[in-house]
Design a protein around this motif. Structure first.
Motif, PDB file in Angstrom:
ATOM      1  N   LEU A 170      46.167  48.814  78.208  1.00  0.00           N
ATOM      2  CA  LEU A 170      44.853  48.639  77.585  1.00  0.00           C
ATOM      3  C   LEU A 170      44.984  48.531  76.067  1.00  0.00           C
ATOM      4  CD1 LEU A 170      42.496  51.131  79.438  1.00  0.00           C
ATOM      5  CD2 LEU A 170      42.727  48.666  79.739  1.00  0.00           C
ATOM      6  N   LYS A 171      44.219  47.632  75.510  1.00  0.00           N
ATOM      7  CA  LYS A 171      44.237  47.467  74.055  1.00  0.00           C
ATOM      8  C   LYS A 171      43.357  48.558  73.441  1.00  0.00           C
ATOM      9  CE  LYS A 171      42.669  43.822  71.893  1.00  0.00           C
ATOM     10  NZ  LYS A 171      41.714  43.150  72.402  1.00  0.00           N
ATOM     11  N   ILE A 172      43.904  49.282  72.522  1.00  0.00           N
ATOM     12  CA  ILE A 172      43.155  50.375  71.908  1.00  0.00           C
ATOM     13  C   ILE A 172      42.244  49.839  70.810  1.00  0.00           C
ATOM     14  CG2 ILE A 172      43.446  52.398  70.435  1.00  0.00           C
ATOM     15  CD1 ILE A 172      46.115  52.695  72.279  1.00  0.00           C
ATOM     16  N   PRO A 173      40.961  50.219  70.857  1.00  0.00           N
ATOM     17  CA  PRO A 173      39.995  49.696  69.875  1.00  0.00           C
ATOM     18  C   PRO A 173      40.422  50.025  68.444  1.00  0.00           C
ATOM     19  CG  PRO A 173      38.882  50.948  71.598  1.00  0.00           C
ATOM     20  CD  PRO A 173      40.342  51.153  71.798  1.00  0.00           C
ATOM     21  N   MET A 215      39.576  53.284  66.637  1.00  0.00           N
ATOM     22  CA  MET A 215      40.353  54.477  66.972  1.00  0.00           C
ATOM     23  C   MET A 215      41.175  54.957  65.781  1.00  0.00           C
ATOM     24  SD  MET A 215      40.284  56.358  69.447  1.00  0.00           S
ATOM     25  CE  MET A 215      39.308  55.233  70.441  1.00  0.00           C
ATOM     26  N   LYS A 216      41.524  54.024  64.899  1.00  0.00           N
ATOM     27  CA  LYS A 216      42.314  54.404  63.720  1.00  0.00           C
ATOM     28  C   LYS A 216      41.574  55.406  62.839  1.00  0.00           C
ATOM     29  CE  LYS A 216      45.077  50.179  63.373  1.00  0.00           C
ATOM     30  NZ  LYS A 216      44.488  48.820  63.457  1.00  0.00           N
ATOM     31  N   ASP A 246      45.393  59.644  65.775  1.00  0.00           N
ATOM     32  CA  ASP A 246      46.620  58.989  66.207  1.00  0.00           C
ATOM     33  C   ASP A 246      46.715  59.020  67.723  1.00  0.00           C
ATOM     34  OD1 ASP A 246      48.147  57.801  64.403  1.00  0.00           O
ATOM     35  OD2 ASP A 246      49.620  59.429  64.169  1.00  0.00           O
ATOM     36  N   VAL A 247      46.779  57.866  68.356  1.00  0.00           N
ATOM     37  CA  VAL A 247      46.786  57.814  69.803  1.00  0.00           C
ATOM     38  C   VAL A 247      48.162  58.145  70.373  1.00  0.00           C
ATOM     39  CG1 VAL A 247      46.509  56.296  71.785  1.00  0.00           C
ATOM     40  CG2 VAL A 247      44.913  56.167  69.873  1.00  0.00           C
ATOM     41  N   ILE A 265      40.183  57.798  78.908  1.00  0.00           N
ATOM     42  CA  ILE A 265      40.426  58.935  78.044  1.00  0.00           C
ATOM     43  C   ILE A 265      41.618  58.637  77.167  1.00  0.00           C
ATOM     44  CG2 ILE A 265      40.994  61.379  77.948  1.00  0.00           C
ATOM     45  CD1 ILE A 265      39.202  61.849  80.064  1.00  0.00           C
ATOM     46  N   ILE A 266      41.391  58.675  75.882  1.00  0.00           N
ATOM     47  CA  ILE A 266      42.489  58.455  74.952  1.00  0.00           C
ATOM     48  C   ILE A 266      42.865  59.793  74.359  1.00  0.00           C
ATOM     49  CG2 ILE A 266      43.142  57.376  72.773  1.00  0.00           C
ATOM     50  CD1 ILE A 266      41.667  54.957  73.519  1.00  0.00           C
ATOM     51  N   GLU A 267      44.132  60.125  74.486  1.00  0.00           N
ATOM     52  CA  GLU A 267      44.583  61.414  73.971  1.00  0.00           C
ATOM     53  C   GLU A 267      45.396  61.181  72.720  1.00  0.00           C
ATOM     54  OE1 GLU A 267      46.135  63.995  77.186  1.00  0.00           O
ATOM     55  OE2 GLU A 267      47.339  64.870  75.574  1.00  0.00           O
ATOM     56  N   GLY A 268      45.227  62.049  71.755  1.00  0.00           N
ATOM     57  CA  GLY A 268      45.981  61.904  70.519  1.00  0.00           C
ATOM     58  C   GLY A 268      45.731  63.061  69.584  1.00  0.00           C
ATOM     59  N   ILE A 269      46.078  62.896  68.329  1.00  0.00           N
ATOM     60  CA  ILE A 269      45.865  63.947  67.335  1.00  0.00           C
ATOM     61  C   ILE A 269      44.758  63.496  66.397  1.00  0.00           C
ATOM     62  CG2 ILE A 269      46.932  65.312  65.510  1.00  0.00           C
ATOM     63  CD1 ILE A 269      48.345  65.834  68.047  1.00  0.00           C
ATOM     64  N   GLN A 280      45.830  66.242  61.886  1.00  0.00           N
ATOM     65  CA  GLN A 280      46.878  65.545  61.146  1.00  0.00           C
ATOM     66  C   GLN A 280      47.012  66.126  59.744  1.00  0.00           C
ATOM     67  OE1 GLN A 280      46.526  61.219  61.085  1.00  0.00           O
ATOM     68  NE2 GLN A 280      45.931  61.270  63.238  1.00  0.00           N
ATOM     69  N   LYS A 327      48.424  58.824  74.170  1.00  0.00           N
ATOM     70  CA  LYS A 327      48.408  58.144  75.459  1.00  0.00           C
ATOM     71  C   LYS A 327      46.996  57.834  75.931  1.00  0.00           C
ATOM     72  CE  LYS A 327      48.410  61.808  78.925  1.00  0.00           C
ATOM     73  NZ  LYS A 327      49.220  62.770  79.656  1.00  0.00           N
ATOM     74  N   THR A 328      46.929  56.882  76.836  1.00  0.00           N
ATOM     75  CA  THR A 328      45.655  56.394  77.318  1.00  0.00           C
ATOM     76  C   THR A 328      45.636  56.513  78.830  1.00  0.00           C
ATOM     77  OG1 THR A 328      45.595  54.810  75.517  1.00  0.00           O
ATOM     78  CG2 THR A 328      44.140  54.391  77.361  1.00  0.00           C
ATOM     79  N   PHE A 369      36.246  48.383  77.812  1.00  0.00           N
ATOM     80  CA  PHE A 369      36.577  49.472  78.725  1.00  0.00           C
ATOM     81  C   PHE A 369      35.496  49.656  79.790  1.00  0.00           C
ATOM     82  CE2 PHE A 369      39.505  52.027  75.641  1.00  0.00           C
ATOM     83  CZ  PHE A 369      40.381  50.961  75.623  1.00  0.00           C
TER      84      PHE A 369
END
Lengths: 152, 152
Positions: free
Chosen positions: B119-122, B125-126, B130-131, A137-141, A146, B133-134, A116
Motif C-alpha cells: 500500500l502506498k502511504i499517504p 503521514m509525514k 515515522d511509519v 492501521i499504520i504503525e510508527g513513531i 521522535q 509497518k502497515t 484506503f
DNA sequence: CTGACTGCAAAGGGTTTGCAGTGCT
DNA sequence: AGCACTGCAAACCCTTTGCAGTCAG
C-alpha cells in the motif's frame, strides 16, 4: 483538541434522535458522557471520559460512564479501538477512517484516505467470512516521541 | 490447528539464537512457552498458552507465562494483537500479514496479500510520524458465527 | 407514577509484583 | 558458585454487578 462546532452539534442531534427512537431515556448523565466523547478527537479511555464529565457533573460515577459507553457502542453511536494497555478507548467518529498508532506511546490518530477506503477485498476472504468493514492501521513513531528520543 | 513442521523448527531455531545473542537463559519453561505459541496459528491468550504448556509441564505458573511472553514481545520474537475483551492475544507470526477479525466472536485469522503489503502511504503521514509497518484489518462475521445465526 | 436509571460498594477477572527458593551457565 | 529465573500468594487495575434510592417520560 476539539472538533468543530457544526460537527459536534450534528453528533448530539443524532445521538438524541437515536435514543428517542430506541426508547432509551435521555438523562443528564448520558448527555454529558456522550458530549465528552463527541467533543474529543483523541480516543479517550473510560477513566479520561469520567474525569472530563466530572468537571461539569461532580456526582457521576465511573460505572455509569461504563454502562453508558457500552450502550452507545451497542447503538452504533460510538466505536471502540483495539485496547491499548488494558484500557478500552472510545471513538465518536463513526465515519470510515483509518488509524495511525504510535508504537511507543500508543497514541492513535485518525486519518482519511479515499484510496484506503476502496481497497479490493481478496477473493479468499469469501472462504473466511462476510466482510463488514476494512481498515488500515499504520504503525510508527509519532512526532512527539521522535523529539523525545532525539534529546538523549 | 498447527503450522507445518519446517516453519515450526525454523521458529524454534531463531528463538534459541536470539536468546543466546541477548544473554538470556534458555530454560525449559521458556522453551515450552515459546513452542506453544510458535505451534499455534490462532492467536491464543495467556491463559490458553498456560493451559497448553501445563499439559507437558504441570508445574509452570501463569505468571511465568506472562513474564516470558512480554520478554518475547520485547525481543521481537512474537507480537500482540489488539486486545480482545480484555485479554491480550499473542502471535508468533512476525512476517508481514493482515487480519480478519470476527466482530461477533473475536476470532482473528491471518491472511496474506501482496497488494496490501504494498500500500502506498499517504503523504500527509509525514506530518504525523515515522511509519514502521502497515496492516489491513478486515472486520466481519466468520463462517462459524454465520452458521450459528442461521440456526435461529 | 413507575420502570428505567443512577451511585455506591464490593466483587470479578486479567495481569503484575515481592519474595524466598531453584537451577542454568 | 553466583545470579538470573521460577512458583507462590497477594496486590493491582480496569471493568462489572447487586442493590436500594431517584428521576425522566
Amino acid at each position: 483538541m476539539h472538533i468543530n462546532q457544526k460537527e459536534f452539534e450534528d453528533r448530539i442531534d443524532k445521538f438524541k434522535e437515536i435514543l428517542k427512537r430506541s426508547g432509551i431515556k435521555l438523562t443528564h448523565q448520558r448527555l454529558e458522557i456522550y458530549e465528552e466523547v463527541a467533543r474529543s478527537v483523541d480516543h479517550p479511555d473510560a477513566e479520561t471520559i469520567f474525569k472530563g464529565v466530572r468537571k461539569r457533573m461532580p456526582t457521576v460515577s465511573l460505572d455509569t460512564v461504563y454502562r453508558t459507553l457500552w450502550m452507545l457502542l451497542d447503538l452504533g453511536i460510538i466505536t471502540t479501538l483495539g485496547t491499548n494497555h488494558r484500557k478500552t478507548r472510545f471513538d465518536a467518529n463513526v465515519k470510515g477512517h483509518h488509524h495511525f498508532v504510535c508504537s511507543n506511546c500508543g497514541k492513535t490518530l485518525d486519518f482519511y484516505s479515499r484510496e484506503f477506503d476502496q481497497l479490493k477485498i481478496p477473493n479468499t476472504m469469501k472462504m473466511i467470512g462476510d466482510v463488514q468493514k476494512t481498515q488500515v492501521i499504520i504503525e510508527g513513531i509519532c512526532k512527539q516521541c521522535q523529539k523525545k528520543k532525539n534529546n538523549y
